[in-house]
Design an enzyme around this catalytic site. Structure first.
Site, PDB file in Angstrom:
ATOM      1  N   CYS A  16      11.972   6.747 -69.747  1.00 43.92           N
ATOM      2  CA  CYS A  16      11.552   7.645 -70.811  1.00 43.92           C
ATOM      3  C   CYS A  16      11.085   6.873 -72.033  1.00 43.92           C
ATOM      4  CB  CYS A  16      12.730   8.546 -71.184  1.00 43.92           C
ATOM      5  SG  CYS A  16      12.368  10.262 -71.458  1.00 43.92           S
ATOM      6  N   GLY A  54      20.584  12.430 -71.642  1.00 40.38           N
ATOM      7  CA  GLY A  54      19.367  11.714 -71.293  1.00 40.38           C
ATOM      8  C   GLY A  54      18.145  12.358 -71.919  1.00 40.38           C
ATOM      9  N   CYS A  55      17.001  12.154 -71.315  1.00 41.61           N
ATOM     10  CA  CYS A  55      15.739  12.681 -71.836  1.00 41.61           C
ATOM     11  C   CYS A  55      15.788  14.188 -71.997  1.00 41.61           C
ATOM     12  CB  CYS A  55      14.609  12.290 -70.895  1.00 41.61           C
ATOM     13  SG  CYS A  55      13.017  13.014 -71.329  1.00 41.61           S
ATOM     14  N   PHE A  56      15.470  14.682 -73.191  1.00 38.30           N
ATOM     15  CA  PHE A  56      15.588  16.129 -73.416  1.00 38.30           C
ATOM     16  C   PHE A  56      14.547  16.945 -72.644  1.00 38.30           C
ATOM     17  CE2 PHE A  56      13.910  15.263 -78.050  1.00 38.30           C
ATOM     18  CZ  PHE A  56      12.694  14.783 -77.560  1.00 38.30           C
ATOM     19  N   CYS A  58      14.060  16.633 -69.485  1.00 40.67           N
ATOM     20  CA  CYS A  58      14.787  16.949 -68.260  1.00 40.67           C
ATOM     21  C   CYS A  58      15.847  18.014 -68.501  1.00 40.67           C
ATOM     22  CB  CYS A  58      15.463  15.698 -67.713  1.00 40.67           C
ATOM     23  SG  CYS A  58      14.374  14.320 -67.320  1.00 40.67           S
TER      24      CYS A  58
END
Length: 221
Positions: A16, A54-56, A58
């Site tokens: 990311c 983690g990556c927002f 997702c």
């Protein structure tokens, strides 16, 4: 930024962003962790819950697929600085993690179920990140607004750790404030289905979760 990385996935292994790590906690960050939780009032019958995993991009897509969830907003939470941006959070110096605000109908889906969704949709043992998205801005945090929510989180985290015989990496923070992310981050998976990160990281993560908890999914999603 993520939007400029889609042509570089073979080089960055579908990461990311960067690999900044959270340093020793500052006095300001420790104050955030020790603060009293802030309760967010219900509005039009809807409640709000906050998670970092983690990556927002997702995480937004995962919670958006859950029955009873009305909307999911990407943003930043858990840090000690005001008005964080995507660029500043990626330095790893703000204390913030990429987070989501989950707006849900508690008559349809409970906070307890949202916590189950949280643990079912990630690598619960990874510290400071998910997959190749590494750094304190990608760390896992569950935010509680009252002692009842904290009890639910603590009990589920403890039970999962015992079941797996592993240390669960997710932190537990009193909720303080949610800062909405830039417009281009909102609904990113839905609006950019051909993005390399979405196709190779976000969608597979969503499908893994859906296979684990099909009973909670919005059948009209």
């Amino acid at each position: 930024m993520k939007t400029f990385l889609t042509t570089l996935f073979t080089v960055i292994l579908f990461s990311c962003q960067n690999t900044a790590q959270q340093a020793n906690l500052s006095k300001e960050q420790q104050e955030v962790i020790n603060a009293d939780p802030v309760a967010v009032p219900m509005e039009n019958g809807m409640a709000k819950a906050y998670f970092a995993s983690g990556c927002f991009w997702c995480v937004e897509a995962i919670y958006d697929s859950v029955n009873g969830v009305d909307d999911v907003i990407s943003g930043y939470a858990g840090g000690h600085t005001k008005n964080p941006t995507y660029e500043s959070s990626n330095t790893g110096k703000t204390g913030h993690a990429e987070s989501v605000e989950v707006i849900y109908d508690p008559e349809v889906v409970s906070f307890e179920t949202l916590v189950d969704v949280y643990f079912a949709s990630q690598d619960v043992t990874q510290v400071n990140g998910q997959g190749n998205d590494r750094g304190s801005q990608y760390r896992s945090i569950l935010f509680y607004q009252n002692e009842a929510q904290k009890k639910i989180i603590d009990e589920k985290k403890s039970a999962l750790g015992a079941k797996m015989n592993e240390k669960i990496a997710a932190e537990v923070y009193p909720f303080q404030k949610f800062w909405i992310a830039e417009d281009y981050h909102q609904n990113y998976e839905r609006l950019h289905p051909n993005d390399g990160y979405i196709r190779n990281v976000s969608v597979p993560r969503l499908k893994r979760f859906q296979a684990k908890m099909p009973e909670v999914l919005n059948k009209n999603h």
